[in-house]
Design an enzyme around this catalytic site. Structure first.
Site, PDB file in Angstrom:
ATOM      1  N   GLU A   1      -2.245   7.240  -5.841  1.00 29.45           N
ATOM      2  CA  GLU A   1      -2.465   6.693  -7.524  1.00 29.45           C
ATOM      3  C   GLU A   1      -4.225   6.573  -6.780  1.00 29.45           C
ATOM      4  OE1 GLU A   1      -0.190   2.970  -8.776  1.00 29.45           O
ATOM      5  OE2 GLU A   1       0.667   3.739  -6.793  1.00 29.45           O
TER       6      GLU A   1
ATOM      7  N   HIS B   1       1.049   8.189 -11.803  1.00 32.76           N
ATOM      8  CA  HIS B   1       1.987   7.638 -10.961  1.00 32.76           C
ATOM      9  C   HIS B   1       2.787   8.093 -10.790  1.00 32.76           C
ATOM     10  CE1 HIS B   1       4.169   4.392  -9.732  1.00 32.76           C
ATOM     11  NE2 HIS B   1       3.135   3.468 -10.015  1.00 32.76           N
TER      12      HIS B   1
ATOM     13  N   ARG C   1      -2.206  -3.977 -10.104  1.00 34.33           N
ATOM     14  CA  ARG C   1      -2.071  -5.756 -11.081  1.00 34.33           C
ATOM     15  C   ARG C   1      -3.396  -6.452 -11.735  1.00 34.33           C
ATOM     16  NH1 ARG C   1       1.549  -3.916  -7.310  1.00 34.33           N
ATOM     17  NH2 ARG C   1       3.442  -4.348  -7.185  1.00 34.33           N
TER      18      ARG C   1
ATOM     19  N   HIS D   1       0.242  -2.500 -13.993  1.00 38.52           N
ATOM     20  CA  HIS D   1       0.457  -1.177 -14.709  1.00 38.52           C
ATOM     21  C   HIS D   1       0.015  -1.285 -16.603  1.00 38.52           C
ATOM     22  CE1 HIS D   1       0.837   0.484 -10.968  1.00 38.52           C
ATOM     23  NE2 HIS D   1       2.274   0.521 -10.895  1.00 38.52           N
TER      24      HIS D   1
ATOM     25  N   ASP E   1       2.055  -0.917   0.370  1.00 32.35           N
ATOM     26  CA  ASP E   1       1.886  -0.469  -1.321  1.00 32.35           C
ATOM     27  C   ASP E   1       0.479  -0.984  -1.403  1.00 32.35           C
ATOM     28  OD1 ASP E   1       1.468  -0.804  -3.786  1.00 32.35           O
ATOM     29  OD2 ASP E   1       4.238  -2.120  -3.947  1.00 32.35           O
TER      30      ASP E   1
HETATM   31  C1  GLA Z   1       3.299   0.075  -7.617  1.00 27.46           C
HETATM   32  C2  GLA Z   1       3.112  -0.489  -7.511  1.00 27.46           C
HETATM   33  C3  GLA Z   1       4.248  -1.152  -6.821  1.00 27.46           C
HETATM   34  C4  GLA Z   1       5.817  -0.814  -7.462  1.00 27.46           C
HETATM   35  C5  GLA Z   1       5.679   0.730  -8.076  1.00 27.46           C
HETATM   36  C6  GLA Z   1       6.300   0.765  -8.647  1.00 27.46           C
HETATM   37  O1  GLA Z   1       2.723   1.264  -7.562  1.00 27.46           O
HETATM   38  O2  GLA Z   1       1.848  -0.749  -6.572  1.00 27.46           O
HETATM   39  O3  GLA Z   1       4.323  -2.267  -5.923  1.00 27.46           O
HETATM   40  O4  GLA Z   1       5.816  -1.623  -8.669  1.00 27.46           O
HETATM   41  O5  GLA Z   1       4.333   0.890  -9.135  1.00 27.46           O
HETATM   42  O6  GLA Z   1       8.305   0.873  -8.921  1.00 27.46           O
END
Ligand code: GLA
Length: 357
Positions: free
Chosen positions: A321, A186, A87, A112, A256
């Protein structure tokens, strides 16, 4: 283990995009029979077949059987992410005093690479000869101004499947104008090949993570994982603490977050290890990147039917990631994601597959 086979690459058609661009699917096989399928749309890892403790091959990544699924509803399954993975807060940043505005595709923020990130473009493929195994080179020219980013960015991503059962990804890029770059892959992994990922045991080589706000933008703090559910310094089942009433887990709807890897100076180092007890599969992640986003598949909700008719419910796949930290363009205290004209962006990540008996 399967009998020794000759490492090879096979090319086939995988359909056409809505713009009628041809998409190719490359099947890479190593000497042990491990197989990676990579398509030119999004530079996507479509399938990855690795042995379990009995030598049986199983597909350990989520995705679709055909191109159609990827075109219609794609939560970034297996794709290359860019120009900026993760982000960017408020969908803007500035470089040398010049402001840049990006598309908002995640609330107020850019996620992304924007609406038409690198996961949606058709990459140019070329087979290359590595020292070990087989390799596919993918390249893409991202034009000056594409999704709001400055500079013509020339990107190359080389996928190598080695005879040591490693999937190696080497990223490189150059620009003709100062820009920001943060590339990743990803893939959603499930080392059991099906079902929930909650029983997988995870280790992350990180003493700190970057706590986030409600929009999953880092606050700028590097916080110790000690005594929190973010502590994966010793192997821990993913579900051991995921439902704790922890502020960060609530904001992330699970995991996340970005971990601050203990490695130093951009040297290739172990970032994470995952063990799946029922199949014995072990995946290790090595990277030159300073950060690792561990995403526990919280947004999967059963609305996607993927490969072989599998319904992907919540937490049926996880992502690791490798990256620079989210929102680095707005966080001068984070390692820089700026790429100057004449400089070369380089990043390497290796996923290795072994088994525990
Ligand atoms: C990333 C983001 C998550 C989500 C996924 C896709 O890894 O960090 O919050 O948006 O992609 O669903």
């Amino acid at each position: 283990m399967s009998a020794m086979v000759k490492p090879q690459i096979k090319k086939g058609a995988f359909g056409k995009t809505t713009n009628q661009d041809q998409v190719e699917l490359y099947t890479l096989t190593n000497a042990n029979g491990m197989e990676a399928r990579i398509m030119t749309y999004g530079g996507t890892v479509v399938s990855l077949k690795v042995p379990d403790r009995n030598g049986r091959l199983g597909d350990v990544v989520l995705g679709y059987d055909s191109l159609d699924g990827y075109l219609k509803n794609n939560p970034y399954f297996g794709s290359i992410i860019g120009r900026y993975g993760n982000r960017i807060g408020k969908a803007k940043f500035s470089l040398n005093g010049k402001p840049y505005t990006l598309p908002k595709n995640n609330g107020e923020n850019t996620l992304h690479g924007g609406a038409k990130g690198f996961h949606t473009v058709v990459w140019k493929a070329m087979e290359v000869k590595p020292r070990d195994g087989v390799a596919l080179s993918l390249s893409y020219l991202s034009k000056d101004g594409e999704e709001g980013f400055p500079g013509n960015l020339s990107v190359t991503v080389v996928y190598t499947l080695t005879n040591k059962n490693e999937l190696r990804i080497d990223y490189s890029a150059t620009t003709d104008k100062t820009t920001v770059v943060n590339l990743t892959n990803h893939s959603y992994f499930n080392l059991a090949g099906k079902g929930s990922i909650l029983g997988h045991e995870l280790m992350i080589s990180a003493d700190k993570f970057t706590p986030v706000d409600a929009g999953l933008i880092p606050t700028g703090e590097l916080r110790s994982v000690k005594g929190t559910p973010m502590d994966f310094t010793t192997p821990t089942a993913i579900d051991a603490r995921i439902d704790q009433q922890d502020e960060q887990l609530i904001l992330g709807r699970g995991y996340d977050h970005n971990w601050v890897l203990n490695s130093v100076g951009g040297n290739l180092a172990l970032a994470a290890r995952v063990y799946e007890p029922t199949t014995g599969r072990v995946m290790e992640v090595y990277t030159t990147e300073p950060g690792l986003q561990f995403y526990s598949g919280n947004f999967l909700d059963g609305s996607i039917t993927g490969k072989g008719g599998q319904v992907y419910n919540k937490r049926y796949g996880f992502c690791l990631e490798t990256q620079h930290f989210p929102d680095s363009p707005n966080k001068p205290q984070f390692p820089s994601t700026v790429l100057e004209q004449g400089a070369k962006y380089r990043s390497t990540t290796i996923y290795t597959f072994t088994v525990r008996k």
